[in-house]
Design an enzyme around this catalytic site. Structure first.
Site, PDB file in Angstrom:
ATOM      1  N   LEU A 133     -28.710 -64.140  55.596  1.00  0.00           N
ATOM      2  CA  LEU A 133     -28.963 -64.179  54.158  1.00  0.00           C
ATOM      3  C   LEU A 133     -30.062 -65.181  53.825  1.00  0.00           C
ATOM      4  O   LEU A 133     -30.969 -64.897  53.024  1.00  0.00           O
ATOM      5  CB  LEU A 133     -27.672 -64.539  53.422  1.00  0.00           C
ATOM      6  CG  LEU A 133     -26.554 -63.493  53.494  1.00  0.00           C
ATOM      7  CD1 LEU A 133     -25.285 -64.024  52.839  1.00  0.00           C
ATOM      8  CD2 LEU A 133     -26.980 -62.183  52.839  1.00  0.00           C
TER       9      LEU A 133
ATOM     10  N   CYS B 269     -23.770 -74.212  52.262  1.00  0.00           N
ATOM     11  CA  CYS B 269     -23.632 -73.470  53.520  1.00  0.00           C
ATOM     12  C   CYS B 269     -24.936 -73.184  54.249  1.00  0.00           C
ATOM     13  O   CYS B 269     -25.038 -73.420  55.456  1.00  0.00           O
ATOM     14  CB  CYS B 269     -22.908 -72.140  53.259  1.00  0.00           C
ATOM     15  SG  CYS B 269     -21.188 -72.328  52.759  1.00  0.00           S
TER      16      CYS B 269
ATOM     17  N   LEU C 220     -21.579 -67.946  60.867  1.00  0.00           N
ATOM     18  CA  LEU C 220     -22.886 -68.595  60.986  1.00  0.00           C
ATOM     19  C   LEU C 220     -24.003 -67.562  60.910  1.00  0.00           C
ATOM     20  O   LEU C 220     -25.028 -67.774  60.246  1.00  0.00           O
ATOM     21  CB  LEU C 220     -22.982 -69.369  62.302  1.00  0.00           C
ATOM     22  CG  LEU C 220     -22.076 -70.599  62.467  1.00  0.00           C
ATOM     23  CD1 LEU C 220     -22.298 -71.222  63.835  1.00  0.00           C
ATOM     24  CD2 LEU C 220     -22.345 -71.623  61.377  1.00  0.00           C
TER      25      LEU C 220
ATOM     26  N   GLN D  71     -28.231 -74.174  54.619  1.00  0.00           N
ATOM     27  CA  GLN D  71     -28.978 -75.108  55.460  1.00  0.00           C
ATOM     28  C   GLN D  71     -28.082 -75.698  56.548  1.00  0.00           C
ATOM     29  O   GLN D  71     -28.474 -75.781  57.714  1.00  0.00           O
ATOM     30  CB  GLN D  71     -29.589 -76.226  54.619  1.00  0.00           C
ATOM     31  CG  GLN D  71     -30.289 -77.288  55.466  1.00  0.00           C
ATOM     32  CD  GLN D  71     -31.248 -78.139  54.666  1.00  0.00           C
ATOM     33  OE1 GLN D  71     -32.244 -77.650  54.150  1.00  0.00           O
ATOM     34  NE2 GLN D  71     -30.959 -79.428  54.569  1.00  0.00           N
TER      35      GLN D  71
ATOM     36  N   ASP E  28      -2.860 -82.101  48.127  1.00  0.00           N
ATOM     37  CA  ASP E  28      -4.068 -82.846  48.496  1.00  0.00           C
ATOM     38  C   ASP E  28      -3.748 -84.331  48.442  1.00  0.00           C
ATOM     39  O   ASP E  28      -3.000 -84.765  47.565  1.00  0.00           O
ATOM     40  CB  ASP E  28      -5.198 -82.506  47.518  1.00  0.00           C
ATOM     41  CG  ASP E  28      -6.557 -82.910  48.033  1.00  0.00           C
ATOM     42  OD1 ASP E  28      -6.745 -84.099  48.358  1.00  0.00           O
ATOM     43  OD2 ASP E  28      -7.436 -82.043  48.115  1.00  0.00           O
TER      44      ASP E  28
END
EC number: 1.1.1.22
Length: 499
Positions: free
Chosen positions: A241, A290, A235, A292, A51
């Site tokens: 969910l 995730c 998506l 919204q 990273d």
């Protein structure tokens, strides 16, 4: 940009050993746990996580990992220094790799076309251009981030037009991890989804990635599709969910108005085999990085393809979620004589769900800001969220969490005026007028609520946004209790803002 690199040993059907280098760009909530489990499950594989953020890498090399996930610390410690390593090198490992996973951030756009809905693919494009710049050999590039449908086509164009003779295959391999159970999900996934081009080269690339997962995932759980099905499946899964949560939350409001009990209703509905019991727990609202973001992205895609009715349908899932948080705040204010100005409110739980320190899109932000807007004094306790994180979150504008370089915590002076972070639940509740439970941490189920009641102003209120307490027992102690979707306390029945 965040980088994860590891080496895999694959055994082909002829039992010949082939060394394959795999580089995963992204060492966050997806890349870190995924790579750690790969290292644990495949001890012959060398995994090097890279990273450009030195503090993040330092965290992965420390005794306190940069993310909290049950079981992750043990997995990392078993593998780190053996076949799992963390460093700040980037280009060398990407250039040497045969397979490159990309798990960079795909934030919601904050300006320009599609602002507030569309995914910002700036980091993805940057990663693709970097891959093209450093590659000297053919590569399989794997989407691990959640991306809009047809992103693979855009990435393919960037790579092909900058290829310098290098050939690329693009695969989609979306993650389906749930924070709080990510390690368990990786050990025994419901499914591993791999999408690729329906060409001989594409099928060969899919087979190579399938061989990686087949080292510990049963073959019947590895699903292969075309690229666009894989991209859309992620998506769609999150939208479905979130839709279930908004559906049960909509019914919870009706339960309160009629005297029905949402727990009993959800249990009855969930016994239908066609529906099932999962994701039917009423709450103050869903959060996380995730749901919204992905639904808004889905709305934007539908609009772009001329499907306004479909877009409106999915937008309503978000509106119900926002309504549930607003309804909760109104209940608190209305119940307490229509004002919380100057009153201390204890907030138990700030993470968006239990067993994680993640606060992205947590309902607690909107609830706290709503109470602060009415001049409440808030004392917050969460076992995994720091005071610095709380102050930063409460200072954010919408979608700021997705652009962390712009985040600035509230000043110590401003924070001290209305917000404090307590070391435990009892300190948070001391001299409080009310307690709001906003995260379903297991410890909140077993607190000594009599001790808490004795230390609070009277009347003492509890607003349970996760249905973790027994309202009847708390009423026996003396609390005025509001629990989402439960029959209302007599105190609350005549308050229209609540029902």
């Amino acid at each position: 940009m965040k980088i994860t690199v590891f080496l895999l040993v694959l055994v082909d059907c002829a039992d010949r050993v082939t060394m394959v280098k795999i580089c995963c760009i992204g060492a966050g909530y997806v890349g870190g746990p995924t790579m750690a489990v790969i290292a644990l499950k495949c001890p012959a594989i060398e995994v090097v996580v890279v990273d450009i953020s030195e503090p993040r890498i330092a965290g992965w090399n420390s005794e306190r990992l940069p993310i909290y996930e049950p079981g992750l610390d043990d997995v990392v410690k078993q593998c780190r220094g053996r076949n799992l390593f963390f460093s700040t090198e980037v280009h060398r490992h990407v250039g040497d790799a045969d397979i490159v996973f990309v798990s960079v951030n795909t934030p919601t756009k904050t300006c320009g076309l599609g602002a507030g809905k569309a995914a910002d693919l700036t980091y993805w494009e940057s990663a693709a251009r970097m891959i093209a710049d450093v590659s000297r050999s053919d590569k399989i590039v794997v989407e691990k981030s959640t991306v809009p449908v047809k992103t693979a086509e855009a990435i393919e164009k960037i790579l092909v037009h900058n290829s310098r003779g290098v050939r690329y295959q693009i695969l989609s391999n979306p993650e389906f991890l749930a924070e709080g159970t990510a390690v368990q999900d990786l050990f025994a996934p419901d499914r591993v989804l791999i999408g690729g081009r329906e060409t001989p080269e594409g099928r060969a690339a899919v087979a190579k990635l399938r061989d990686v997962y087949a080292q510990w995932v049963p073959g019947d759980r590895i699903i292969t599709t075309n690229l666009w099905s894989a991209e859309l499946s992620k998506l769609a899964a999150n939208a479905f969910l979130a839709q279930r949560i908004s559906s049960v939350n909509a019914i919870s409001a009706l339960c309160e108005a009629t005297g029905a009990d949402i727990t009993e209703v959800a249990h009855s509905v969930g016994r239908d085999a066609r529906i099932g019991p999962r994701f039917l727990s009423a709450s103050v609202g869903f959060g996380g990085s995730c749901f919204q973001k992905d639904i808004l992205n889905l709305v934007y895609i539908c609009e772009c393809y001329g499907l306004p009715e479909v877009a409106a349908y999915w937008r309503e899932v978000i509106r119900i979620n926002d309504h549930q948080k607003s309804r909760f705040v109104k209940c608190v204010v209305s119940s307490m004589f229509n004002t919380v100005a100057g009153k201390k409110i204890a907030v138990l739980g700030f993470a968006f769900k239990k067993d994680t320190g993640d606060t992205r899109e947590t309902p607690a932000i909107d609830v706290c800001n709503g109470l602060l807007g009415d001049k409440a004094v808030i004392s917050i306790y969460d076992p995994q969220v720091t005071g610095e994180q709380v102050s930063r979150d409460l200072a954010m504008n919408k979608f700021d969490w997705d652009h962390p370089r712009h985040l600035q915590p509230l000043s110590a002076t401003d924070l001290a005026k209305q917000v404090a972070v307590a070391p435990d639940a009892y300190e948070a509740a001391r001299d409080a007028h009310a307690v709001c439970i906003l995260t379903e941490w297991d410890e909140f189920r077993t607190l000594d609520y009599k001790r808490m009641f004795d230390a609070m102003h009277k009347p003492a209120f509890i607003f349970d946004g996760r249905n973790v307490v027994d309202p009847a027992k708390l009423r026996e102690i003396g609390f005025v209790v509001y629990a989402i979707g439960k029959p209302l306390d007599d105190w609350l029945k005549d308050m229209p803002a609540v029902a």
